[in-house]
Design an enzyme around this catalytic site. Structure first.
Site, PDB file in Angstrom:
ATOM      1  N   HIS A  29      45.151  16.185  43.686  1.00 36.00           N
ATOM      2  CA  HIS A  29      45.150  17.281  44.660  1.00 36.00           C
ATOM      3  C   HIS A  29      46.481  18.035  44.599  1.00 36.00           C
ATOM      4  CE1 HIS A  29      47.686  14.823  47.224  1.00 36.00           C
ATOM      5  NE2 HIS A  29      46.742  13.879  47.369  1.00 36.00           N
ATOM      6  N   HIS A  32      49.787  16.095  44.185  1.00 31.69           N
ATOM      7  CA  HIS A  32      50.054  15.634  42.824  1.00 31.69           C
ATOM      8  C   HIS A  32      50.556  16.804  41.968  1.00 31.69           C
ATOM      9  CE1 HIS A  32      46.735  12.760  44.036  1.00 31.69           C
ATOM     10  NE2 HIS A  32      47.656  11.902  43.650  1.00 31.69           N
ATOM     11  N   CYS A 137      42.671 -10.105  52.209  1.00 25.25           N
ATOM     12  CA  CYS A 137      41.510  -9.512  52.884  1.00 25.25           C
ATOM     13  C   CYS A 137      40.255 -10.263  52.438  1.00 25.25           C
ATOM     14  CB  CYS A 137      41.383  -8.027  52.555  1.00 25.25           C
ATOM     15  SG  CYS A 137      39.851  -7.294  53.189  1.00 25.25           S
ATOM     16  N   CYS A 140      37.702  -7.943  50.607  1.00 27.84           N
ATOM     17  CA  CYS A 140      38.069  -7.611  49.229  1.00 27.84           C
ATOM     18  C   CYS A 140      38.166  -8.864  48.366  1.00 27.84           C
ATOM     19  CB  CYS A 140      39.433  -6.914  49.193  1.00 27.84           C
ATOM     20  SG  CYS A 140      39.491  -5.340  50.018  1.00 27.84           S
ATOM     21  N   CYS A 155      42.967  -3.151  56.274  1.00 28.37           N
ATOM     22  CA  CYS A 155      42.440  -2.900  54.943  1.00 28.37           C
ATOM     23  C   CYS A 155      41.712  -1.564  54.933  1.00 28.37           C
ATOM     24  CB  CYS A 155      41.494  -4.022  54.533  1.00 28.37           C
ATOM     25  SG  CYS A 155      40.538  -3.609  53.067  1.00 28.37           S
ATOM     26  N   HIS A 158      37.848  -2.044  54.372  1.00 28.04           N
ATOM     27  CA  HIS A 158      37.085  -2.825  55.355  1.00 28.04           C
ATOM     28  C   HIS A 158      37.532  -2.615  56.797  1.00 28.04           C
ATOM     29  CE1 HIS A 158      36.444  -4.925  51.494  1.00 28.04           C
ATOM     30  NE2 HIS A 158      35.226  -5.078  51.959  1.00 28.04           N
ATOM     31  N   LYS A 314      49.529  16.160  56.776  1.00 22.49           N
ATOM     32  CA  LYS A 314      49.584  15.381  55.555  1.00 22.49           C
ATOM     33  C   LYS A 314      48.298  15.573  54.767  1.00 22.49           C
ATOM     34  CE  LYS A 314      51.721  11.447  57.138  1.00 22.49           C
ATOM     35  NZ  LYS A 314      51.879  10.005  57.364  1.00 22.49           N
ATOM     36  N   LYS A 317      42.844  11.816  52.170  1.00 24.61           N
ATOM     37  CA  LYS A 317      41.401  11.719  52.122  1.00 24.61           C
ATOM     38  C   LYS A 317      40.829  11.481  53.518  1.00 24.61           C
ATOM     39  CE  LYS A 317      38.668   8.981  49.127  1.00 24.61           C
ATOM     40  NZ  LYS A 317      38.656   8.083  47.958  1.00 24.61           N
TER      41      LYS A 317
END
Length: 546
Positions: A29, A32, A137, A140, A155, A158, A314, A317
RNA sequence: GGCAUUGUAGCUCAGUUGGUUAGAGCAUACGGUUCAUACCCGUAGGGUCGGUGGUUCGAAUCCACCCAAUGCCA
């Protein structure tokens, strides 16, 4: 401040400049892109200065998150990172980022080097086994690192709190190098940039503990194996930081490329790492310690830049505000990413945080690139066509000698030195300020001298000198701006009738471009209409459509 | 909670070791010009320099505390 043992920096001093390598768990994005574009501008600048320059960027491809993401998509980790690293490459091609190598931590030579380096640290006695308490986790079935956690310590996948679990891992004796690093930072005032970051690092060094550098293969299988220990995988930083050595051809022996760019002929430290402020700790402390342990020279400089926010938020995602360079060029129907490059490089002082808003982007691009610069080119080549049929006319030396303003339009010094100084200081804002002063002078001179009046009153000698001076100022402006907006510079030279290939070549030096490609009498210019349509004007997109 | 940085006109930033009426660009308003992408040129309005207190003949510039933002650490 000058240290007696420092060798002077000459145009033949090689330059090795790197970006951080991006973690490939999502496509690239604007954040980067910011770092890659800035580093690219610097690399292009160094090449223009005549330095042999090597520009490295790439992707960081190991770890739990990648492993889990791949699994959730039913892909093997390698297939997953193949696809994502490709999207980074495409993005940089789109942004005009002309790297010399794109390294992937899954590259074969990188695997080999990391093993060599591991063994060297081990032989030095800096790697030992100890028990590590990690955050495990259940979902995971793995240990998580900071970047696997939300801000609340949950996490990411999760949304549950990990539990503390112990396992046997290898550790690196970071604490062994504390004093040496402090001494190095104090002896090299420009090692950490901007200046204010230095104190930050010195404070970090006060409480320094050894770091865990491996994980059990059960918790993370996607990584580089620890040599001679089937049960462990090398974790994160030794793997990631070593990319800078792999990238410059180091394989454990002193290859020619390594000697030229990492060590330099004089044996001086040379590499410049451009990184985000969030990973300063790893580059200013872990990395020097690793290099000291391996008995290799340290980099010359670590420059920590700020972050680009989107409407003051910021880019993330979870906030759903991720935009890519592709999104922007498509939305504004841009012919290339130069307007984005220009905005990102000038919206803030490099080192501080910057902010992207659609409004500020449009204002900046329209005012500077379309109105001032683009329109100057357009009005100049249009008049040349109208008054002289588009060919560069002969200029009377006497007329030129009698006009201070026309000489100033064509002057290389002192502006060239000012521009170079600003680039050396990573001050792209100031580069633009200096260069656009010349653009403003040209626009003002047109208004003051009124070429249309000179034409009507048949003062053709003065008119010819004026027109050539204007075009000459544009020729120079294009050269000075070319590290920042390479495509626009090519566009300017092309309309001026100059060799577009020459300025498009990153290896061409300032000297060669400035003195080797002149607006000689008889040269036919090549008007092509607006260099860059104003954003949101009726012309926007016209170029993209044809 | 600790360390560090930042906080100057609507926006982005300059402001050298504290010193006369705090600067620039963009934006806004008005005027001019016509070669040009409704562009360019000129003029003007606009800031108690995050807040409070202190040091000083004098502070945006030094000190203390507070507030806000950002990064790292805990």
């Amino acid at each position: 401040m000058p240290n007696a043992h420092h060798h002077p920096d000459t145009p033949t001093t090689p330059r090795y400049i790197t970006t951080a390598i991006d973690y490939v768990n999502a496509p690239p994005h604007l954040g980067h892109a910011y770092e890659k574009i800035a580093t690219d501008a610097m690399a292009r600048f160094y090449k223009r200065m005549g330095h042999p320059t090597f520009f490295l960027t790439g992707t960081d491809e190991h770890g739990i998150k990648v492993e889990k993401n791949a699994l959730s998509k039913g892909l093997a980790p390698k297939a997953f990172v193949d696809e994502l690293s490709q999207s980074f490459k495409q993005a940089w091609a789109h942004c005009g980022v002309a790297y010399d190598r794109f390294i992937r931590t899954t590259d074969e030579d990188h695997y080999a080097l990391v093993a060599v380096l591991w063994n060297r640290l081990l032989a030095k006695g800096d790697i030992y086994k100890a028990s590590y308490t990690g955050r495990y986790c259940q979902g995971c079935e793995a240990f998580l690192t900071d970047r696997d956690l939300t801000e609340d310590g949950l996490c990411i996948t999760h949304q549950t709190a990990p539990e503390a679990v112990e396992e046997e891992n290898y550790f690196f004796r970071l604490s062994n190098y504390k004093e040496a690093i402090i001494a190095h930072i104090n002896a090299n005032p420009t090692f950490i940039q901007p200046d204010f970051r230095k104190q930050e690092v010195l404070n970090m060094l006060e409480n320094l503990e050894d770091i865990s550098v491996s994980r059990s293969k059960q918790s993370v299988s996607w990584g580089i194996p620890v040599p001679n220990d089937e049960t462990q995988v090398i974790y994160v930083w030794i793997d990631a930081l070593s990319n800078y050595l792999t990238g410059i051809g180091y394989d454990g022996t002193e290859t020619a490329q390594f000697n030229q760019f990492w060590k330099t002929p004089a044996g001086e430290p040379n590499a410049i790492h451009i990184i985000g402020k969030d990973i300063l700790r790893f580059h200013a402390i872990y990395w020097p310690a690793m290099l000291m342990s391996a008995e290799l020279p340290l980099p010359k400089q670590i420059f920590a830049h700020g972050f680009i926010t989107l409407n003051e938020a910021k880019i993330s995602k979870s906030l759903g505000n991720v935009i890519s360079p592709f999104d922007l060029t498509a939305h504004y129907e841009l012919a290339n990413a130069d307007p984005i490059r220009y905005y990102l490089l000038t919206c803030t002082q490099f080192g501080n945080d910057g902010n992207f808003t659609a409004e500020a982007f449009k204002l900046s691009v329209n005012a500077d690139l379309a109105n001032n610069l683009g329109n100057l080119l357009n009005r100049s080549v249009s008049m040349l066509k109208k008054y002289f049929g588009g060919a560069i006319p002969a200029v009377s030396a006497d007329v030129l000698a009698s006009s201070a303003i026309l000489q100033e339009l064509q002057a290389v010094t002192p502006l060239h030195e000012q521009v170079v100084t600003a680039y050396e200081a990573f001050n792209f804002q100031q580069v633009a300020e200096f260069v656009f002063a010349r653009v403003d002078l040209a626009n003002r001179t047109i208004n003051d001298m009124e070429p249309w009046t000179l034409y009507k009153t048949e003062q053709l000698d003065l008119l010819a000198a004026l027109m050539v001076s204007l075009l000459e100022s544009l020729r120079l402006v294009a050269v000075w701006l070319s590290p920042m907006v390479p495509k626009l510079s090519v566009g300017i030279w092309s309309q001026l009738g100059l060799d577009a290939e020459a300025i498009a070549n990153p290896s061409a030096s300032f000297d060669a471009l400035i003195s080797g490609y002149r607006l000689v009498e008889g040269l036919m210019t090549n008007p092509q209409g607006p260099l860059l349509p104003r954003l949101d004007s009726e012309l926007a997109g016209a170029e993209a459509k044809k």
